[in-house]
Motif scaffolding. Structure first.
Motif, PDB file in Angstrom:
ATOM      1  N   GLN A 100       2.282   1.052  -3.738  1.00 20.62           N
ATOM      2  CA  GLN A 100       2.458   1.437  -2.337  1.00 20.62           C
ATOM      3  C   GLN A 100       1.172   1.123  -1.566  1.00 20.62           C
ATOM      4  N   ILE A 101       1.309   0.991  -0.255  1.00 23.70           N
ATOM      5  CA  ILE A 101       0.142   0.744   0.600  1.00 23.70           C
ATOM      6  C   ILE A 101      -0.814   1.934   0.544  1.00 23.70           C
ATOM      7  N   ALA A 102      -2.005   1.732   1.015  1.00 21.72           N
ATOM      8  CA  ALA A 102      -2.986   2.819   1.082  1.00 21.72           C
ATOM      9  C   ALA A 102      -2.487   3.925   2.003  1.00 21.72           C
ATOM     10  N   ARG A 103      -2.819   5.148   1.672  1.00 20.64           N
ATOM     11  CA  ARG A 103      -2.339   6.307   2.422  1.00 20.64           C
ATOM     12  C   ARG A 103      -2.752   6.254   3.892  1.00 20.64           C
ATOM     13  N   SER A 104      -3.932   5.695   4.183  1.00 15.24           N
ATOM     14  CA  SER A 104      -4.421   5.672   5.562  1.00 15.24           C
ATOM     15  C   SER A 104      -3.644   4.718   6.459  1.00 15.24           C
ATOM     16  N   ASP A 105      -2.816   3.820   5.852  1.00 11.51           N
ATOM     17  CA  ASP A 105      -2.099   2.809   6.642  1.00 11.51           C
ATOM     18  C   ASP A 105      -0.634   3.150   6.857  1.00 11.51           C
ATOM     19  N   ARG A 106      -0.212   4.319   6.441  1.00 10.30           N
ATOM     20  CA  ARG A 106       1.205   4.672   6.561  1.00 10.30           C
ATOM     21  C   ARG A 106       1.687   4.633   8.014  1.00 10.30           C
ATOM     22  N   ASP A 107       2.997   4.312   8.140  1.00 12.07           N
ATOM     23  CA  ASP A 107       3.711   4.393   9.417  1.00 12.07           C
ATOM     24  C   ASP A 107       3.189   3.405  10.458  1.00 12.07           C
ATOM     25  N   ARG A 108       2.539   2.326   9.979  1.00 16.31           N
ATOM     26  CA  ARG A 108       2.111   1.261  10.894  1.00 16.31           C
ATOM     27  C   ARG A 108       2.813  -0.056  10.571  1.00 16.31           C
ATOM     28  N   GLU A 109       3.849   0.002   9.730  1.00 13.95           N
ATOM     29  CA  GLU A 109       4.485  -1.196   9.185  1.00 13.95           C
ATOM     30  C   GLU A 109       3.435  -2.130   8.620  1.00 13.95           C
ATOM     31  N   ALA A 110       2.625  -1.578   7.749  1.00  8.56           N
ATOM     32  CA  ALA A 110       1.594  -2.345   7.075  1.00  8.56           C
ATOM     33  C   ALA A 110       2.234  -3.357   6.130  1.00  8.56           C
ATOM     34  N   PHE A 111       1.419  -4.234   5.591  1.00  3.85           N
ATOM     35  CA  PHE A 111       1.902  -5.301   4.717  1.00  3.85           C
ATOM     36  C   PHE A 111       2.728  -4.737   3.569  1.00  3.85           C
ATOM     37  N   LEU A 114       7.168   0.203   2.764  1.00  5.31           N
ATOM     38  CA  LEU A 114       8.526   0.733   2.719  1.00  5.31           C
ATOM     39  C   LEU A 114       8.464   2.240   2.557  1.00  5.31           C
ATOM     40  N   ASP A 115       9.456   2.915   3.133  1.00  3.00           N
ATOM     41  CA  ASP A 115       9.635   4.343   2.881  1.00  3.00           C
ATOM     42  C   ASP A 115      10.520   4.460   1.650  1.00  3.00           C
ATOM     43  N   TYR A 116       9.902   4.683   0.492  1.00  2.00           N
ATOM     44  CA  TYR A 116      10.661   4.647  -0.763  1.00  2.00           C
ATOM     45  C   TYR A 116      11.612   5.820  -0.904  1.00  2.00           C
ATOM     46  N   ARG A 117      11.318   6.937  -0.290  1.00  2.00           N
ATOM     47  CA  ARG A 117      12.241   8.061  -0.365  1.00  2.00           C
ATOM     48  C   ARG A 117      13.569   7.683   0.287  1.00  2.00           C
ATOM     49  N   ARG A 118      13.513   7.014   1.417  1.00  2.00           N
ATOM     50  CA  ARG A 118      14.737   6.614   2.103  1.00  2.00           C
ATOM     51  C   ARG A 118      15.398   5.432   1.400  1.00  2.00           C
ATOM     52  N   PHE A 119      14.597   4.474   0.943  1.00  2.00           N
ATOM     53  CA  PHE A 119      15.161   3.259   0.352  1.00  2.00           C
ATOM     54  C   PHE A 119      15.849   3.552  -0.978  1.00  2.00           C
ATOM     55  N   PHE A 120      15.188   4.301  -1.857  1.00  2.00           N
ATOM     56  CA  PHE A 120      15.734   4.545  -3.190  1.00  2.00           C
ATOM     57  C   PHE A 120      16.584   5.805  -3.272  1.00  2.00           C
ATOM     58  N   GLY A 121      16.586   6.631  -2.231  1.00  2.00           N
ATOM     59  CA  GLY A 121      17.282   7.913  -2.302  1.00  2.00           C
ATOM     60  C   GLY A 121      18.687   7.847  -2.851  1.00  2.00           C
TER      61      GLY A 121
END
Length: 553
Positions: A100-111, A114-121
């Motif tokens: 997963q991306i670094a925690r500081s880059d969340r919710d910026r559509e970083a490289f 993905l929101d894995y909770r929603r994708f894999f749920g």
């Protein structure tokens, strides 16, 4: 002692008894790769995340322990989804680690974010993202517990890159202590009472948790009470198919007479199976909205009991534990001896090969394999028209000799065969694949060569997506669209990877080709050049087309 998160993770895998992991590497989990290097857990490096996921799923099927997969963020995770879907529908334990991306880059559509909770749920039993290095051991211990508890299935843990490379001083956590399940006297008595009232019982077996001992117990239980036993889709290894109480499989292309017996039964003893749409022919043989036979349902997950069927009663136990208890029941005179004998005779008639067109015939290929392969040979397959021949004409003789996706996933057979060859290097491993099925994962030939997996792939080459073409000809006769294939020279492709292979153009050539394949120390492809007219239904394409034109499709 302070360790980085990747080493904490690897140490925790060792504590959980993990003997190998499957992966496609990514920069998002370099610390985990470093931890695996220190701990020495073998890493089976694959060529595509879908194939890697299917290898891990097959490991879970074979061992009952979670298959472990590492994939990188974004495309790596989405590529792996096909194998997680197999694990979910087949109730197979898996633990998947996703970078997963670094925690500081969340919710910026970083490289590759993905929101894995929603994708894999919808695909998995549990998905979580670990925010604190100090909680790695806690999350991993829980993941392994969830993967095997109740109805087994896949679990996903997302690993932010900076969390995984950070250091922490935390203790390891041991696996939870488990007591083996033991049905109570009242539960066993309820099953015995239901059988005492039946005149036309049918035992339907499926689901996870089975073992060689469970297969032995099932044979003893069925034999003592002269009970007919059917298995659910692609669970034919749960009972020796030669046993007189075995009456066939309730799957795609099932024996219509067996389906009729399911509909006519006055008691269905469902052991481990969810008794879903495939086993009931789309809920037409049994309809949960209408009166039907009494269903005694034994399943490890209490939430499955009553979800579709109204059980009478529902018993929350792993099926093998219940079967072990039932095997201790004493035999007695039963009123359904003729019912069982007729069902067995129908199975034997159904498995007598019906000749199809062509110089190479799948029914003869499968009959040869059934008669000549070692009893412990592992046979794998994906999905396609060719697979119906395997289901119908191959007699599975021991537990753990069938690896196939009840989800119907194409491309599964070859990665599963590689996983099986790594787990059981001394046994023959045969993958049955169609030309369309094989091309979905044949790049894993590189994985087989690299890691020394001796597998034999029998490719049923008819130049098309056969199952789809069959349905197309019946519904839209003569209007071919999107079902033809261009194929490589499969043995030449195998040799390019470092394997070997031969082409079979006549049935008489097949025994010698298999002798060469089984003697090879390399991955080996046997390409069968089939008549495109041959269909697993027993009809030719021309007959299917005529049925469609007559409105019989």
């Amino acid at each position: 002692m302070e360790r980085h998160g990747g080493r904490i993770l690897a140490d925790q895998l060792a504590i959980q008894g993990v003997r190998r992991v499957f992966s496609v590497p990514g920069e998002s989990f370099l610390a985990a790769l470093d931890g695996l290097y220190d701990v020495g857990i073998p890493n089976i490096v694959c060529r595509h995340e879908g194939g890697a996921a299917m290898m891990a799923e097959a490991y879970g099927k074979m061992t009952g322990a979670p298959g472990v997969l590492f994939v990188t963020r974004g495309p790596g995770a989405t590529n792996a989804a096909s194998g997680l879907h197999v694990a979910r529908q087949d109730s197979t334990p898996m633990v998947v680690f996703v970078g997963q991306i670094a925690r500081s880059d969340r919710d910026r559509e970083a490289f590759q974010e993905l929101d894995y909770r929603r994708f894999f749920g919808p695909l998995v039993k549990w998905v979580a993202e670990i925010d604190q290095t100090e909680r790695l051991a806690e999350y991993i211990a829980r993941a392994f517990h969830v993967a095997v508890s109740g109805r087994p299935g896949p679990v996903v843990l997302a690993l932010p890159e900076d969390m995984l490379s950070a250091r922490a001083d935390i203790p390891d956590l041991p696996p939870p202590a488990r007591l083996p399940p033991e049905p109570g006297a009242a539960q066993v008595g309820a099953v015995a009472e239901a059988l005492a009232q039946a005149k036309r019982p049918l035992v339907v077996v499926g689901g996870p948790h089975w073992s060689a001992q469970a297969a032995t117990d099932l044979a003893r239980f069925a034999g003592a009470l002269d009970l007919p036993v059917a298995v659910s889709f692609r669970r034919q290894g749960h009972m020796d198919n030669r046993h007189p109480c075995y009456v066939g499989d309730l799957g795609v292309g099932m024996n219509p007479k067996l389906g009729a017996r399911l509909a006519a039964a006055d008691l269905v003893l469902a052991l481990g199976t969810r008794l879903g749409d495939t086993a009931t022919n789309g809920f037409t043989l049994l309809d949960p909205t209408r009166p039907g036979p009494r269903i005694v349902h034994v399943h490890a997950d209490a939430d499955e009991l009553g979800r579709v069927w109204r059980p009478d009663p529902g018993i929350a136990q792993p099926a093998p534990a219940m079967v072990a208890a039932l095997a201790r029941l004493n035999g007695r005179p039963v009123p359904w001896g003729a019912w069982r004998a007729e069902a067995r005779a129908e199975y034997e008639a159904w498995t007598t090969p019906r000749q199809t067109p062509g110089a190479v015939r799948m029914e003869a290929v499968i009959a040869w394999l059934s008669a000549h392969l070692p009893e412990d040979a592992i046979v794998t397959n994906g999905a396609g028209n060719y697979a119906a021949f395997l289901h119908r004409y191959f007699a599975f003789k021991r537990h753990g000799t069938q690896l196939a996706p009840s989800s119907g996933s194409m491309g599964y057979g070859f990665p599963a065969a590689i996983s099986a060859a790594l787990e059981h290097p001394g046994r023959a491993v045969i993958c049955l694949a169609g030309d369309g099925c094989f091309q979905m994962t044949l790049n894993e030939m590189s994985t087989a060569v690299q890691h020394g997996a001796r597998v034999v792939v029998i490719v049923a080459n008819n130049g098309r997506y056969g199952t789809i073409r069959m349905h197309q000809e019946r519904r839209y006769p003569g209007r071919v669209s999107g079902t033809d294939l261009a194929n490589p020279d499969y043995p030449a492709l195998a040799r390019a990877y470092g394997g070997d292979g031969v082409v079979v153009t006549d049935q008489a050539e097949f025994p010698a080709a298999m002798a060469q394949a089984l003697a090879s120390t390399l991955p080996f492809v046997v390409e069968l050049q089939l008549d495109p007219e041959a269909l697993a239904t027993g009809f030719t394409l021309s007959e299917a087309r005529a049925m469609g034109e007559a409105g019989a499709g």
